[in-house]
Design an enzyme around this catalytic site. Structure first.
Site, PDB file in Angstrom:
ATOM      1  N   CYS A  14       0.802  -1.222   0.000  1.00 58.42           N
ATOM      2  CA  CYS A  14       0.000   0.000   0.000  1.00 58.42           C
ATOM      3  C   CYS A  14       0.838   1.276   0.000  1.00 58.42           C
ATOM      4  O   CYS A  14       0.298   2.373  -0.157  1.00 58.42           O
ATOM      5  CB  CYS A  14      -0.941  -0.014   1.196  1.00 58.42           C
ATOM      6  N   ASP A  47     -13.858   3.112   2.376  1.00 55.20           N
ATOM      7  CA  ASP A  47     -13.104   1.933   1.977  1.00 55.20           C
ATOM      8  C   ASP A  47     -13.795   1.124   0.897  1.00 55.20           C
ATOM      9  O   ASP A  47     -13.142   0.366   0.172  1.00 55.20           O
ATOM     10  CB  ASP A  47     -12.855   1.054   3.207  1.00 55.20           C
ATOM     11  N   ASP A  64      -8.885  -3.878  -4.782  1.00 57.61           N
ATOM     12  CA  ASP A  64      -7.598  -3.476  -4.222  1.00 57.61           C
ATOM     13  C   ASP A  64      -6.508  -4.397  -4.757  1.00 57.61           C
ATOM     14  O   ASP A  64      -6.681  -5.620  -4.754  1.00 57.61           O
ATOM     15  CB  ASP A  64      -7.630  -3.539  -2.693  1.00 57.61           C
ATOM     16  N   ASP A  87     -11.448  -4.112   3.046  1.00 57.99           N
ATOM     17  CA  ASP A  87     -12.307  -2.985   2.676  1.00 57.99           C
ATOM     18  C   ASP A  87     -13.777  -3.289   2.930  1.00 57.99           C
ATOM     19  O   ASP A  87     -14.560  -2.388   3.247  1.00 57.99           O
ATOM     20  CB  ASP A  87     -12.103  -2.623   1.206  1.00 57.99           C
ATOM     21  N   GLY A 135     -11.392 -13.951 -12.832  1.00 58.45           N
ATOM     22  CA  GLY A 135     -10.746 -12.657 -12.677  1.00 58.45           C
ATOM     23  C   GLY A 135     -10.179 -12.168 -13.981  1.00 58.45           C
ATOM     24  O   GLY A 135     -10.667 -12.502 -15.064  1.00 58.45           O
ATOM     25  N   SER A 137      -6.257 -10.956 -15.963  1.00 54.14           N
ATOM     26  CA  SER A 137      -4.798 -10.869 -15.912  1.00 54.14           C
ATOM     27  C   SER A 137      -4.285 -10.097 -17.112  1.00 54.14           C
ATOM     28  O   SER A 137      -4.900 -10.105 -18.183  1.00 54.14           O
ATOM     29  CB  SER A 137      -4.179 -12.270 -15.888  1.00 54.14           C
TER      30      SER A 137
END
Length: 326
Positions: A14, A47, A64, A87, A135, A137
């Site tokens: 972060c 958040d 995130d 979050d 997801g 990539s």
């Protein structure tokens, strides 16, 4: 061949966030479509976003991801996933479904290492009882990993960043110091298993305990450091936050790492951002830097008491400074 993931990125975790002041200028005026069902949006930099579905259900959404904060691929995946799930917990929700976000320099880092990153993320999602499926990539010069997470919450029992009220204590659910320890790890290769253990600890139990105790205001402590996130909370709530710096807990070795100069540029930018709005008394420069230390997968900062976790200050009516450190 041994690969050190932290050497393939310009920064880590972060601490790679866009500086808070610049970020606020970038998103100013981008509040989205107004409407009564958007319960938490972009106004105060919460958040996660929260939208009401009906009387007793709300959907929580967040994303995130970041560059490696440790060299071990499996631990990197675990840390990044725990950080993303945080979050949802920070607004009082429960994660339901997540998808992977992966950037990978496949010509310089073996795909087998990326698989370990994904395995770490999957194990943390399973621990959180959050479905993980698919997801996206991309080929990326630097490795990056995280999650986009969807959760659920009770719209009448949210933890908001703008709901702090005078007379209530401030509780921090994880000790500070992962930023300086991670920076030392990147520079020297030294390992800090206790820091990894902290970063891979989910904030779910702390969130549920906060809600059970009646808390209605919280945020998680990540890239803007304790001072940065506390400043945002107090500013949004129209109050002043008072911190007893002697009550704040630190991971073993954090003070030594800060004293040895293992302080990230992100941490120094955090302190520069909050300093004009903060009154410091009885603290050293090292204390101030540690309070601004850019955390990765840090704890929850709760307005209210959370059993088993230290009270580090209180909320008071508005004073000249937004944050006071004593």
């Amino acid at each position: 061949m041994t690969y050190r993931l932290t050497q393939h990125a310009h920064g880590g975790g972060c601490a790679c966030k866009i500086p808070p002041g610049q970020l606020e200028r970038m998103v100013a005026g981008l509040g989205g479509v107004p409407g009564g069902d958007l319960l938490i949006g972009l106004d105060h930099g919460d958040d996660a976003a929260v939208v009401r579905l009906d009387g007793d259900r709300a959907v929580v959404a967040t994303a995130d991801f970041f560059t490696p904060v440790v060299d071990d691929a499996y631990d990197f995946g675990r840390i990044a996933a725990a950080n993303a799930l945080s979050d949802v917990y920070a607004v009082g929700g429960e994660p339901l479904l997540a998808v992977n976000l992966l950037g990978w320099p496949y010509e310089t880092l073996p795909i087998e290492i990326a698989r370990e990153v994904l395995r770490g993320g999957a194990d943390i999602a399973a621990e959180a009882r959050c479905h993980l499926a698919g997801g996206h990539s991309i080929d990326d010069p630097e490795p990056k990993y995280g999650l986009a997470v969807t959760g659920v919450a009770d719209p009448e029992r949210l933890l908001r960043i703008d709901a702090g009220r005078p007379g209530l204590p401030l509780t921090l659910t994880k000790p500070l110091g992962v930023g300086v320890l991670n920076n030392r790890h990147k520079a020297t290769g030294e390992s800090f298993p206790h820091a990894v253990a902290g970063m891979t600890t989910l904030n779910g139990d702390a969130s549920r305990a906060a809600l059970a105790g009646g808390a209605r205001c919280a945020t998680d402590v990540t890239g803007f450091g304790l001072l940065g996130h506390l400043y945002k909370l107090a500013r949004a709530s129209g109050v002043t936050a008072v911190v007893d710096h002697t009550a704040v807990g630190y991971l073993d070795g954090a003070r030594d790492a800060a004293g040895a100069g293992y302080v990230s540029g992100g941490t120094r930018r955090n302190l520069d951002w909050v300093a004009p709005h903060t009154e410091f008394t009885g603290r050293s420069e090292r204390d101030a830097l540690l309070l601004a230390d850019a955390q990765t997968s840090g704890g929850l900062l709760v307005v209210g008491e959370v059993p088993g976790h230290p009270v580090i200050g209180e909320i008071v009516p508005t004073r000249d400074a937004v944050v006071i450190v004593r």
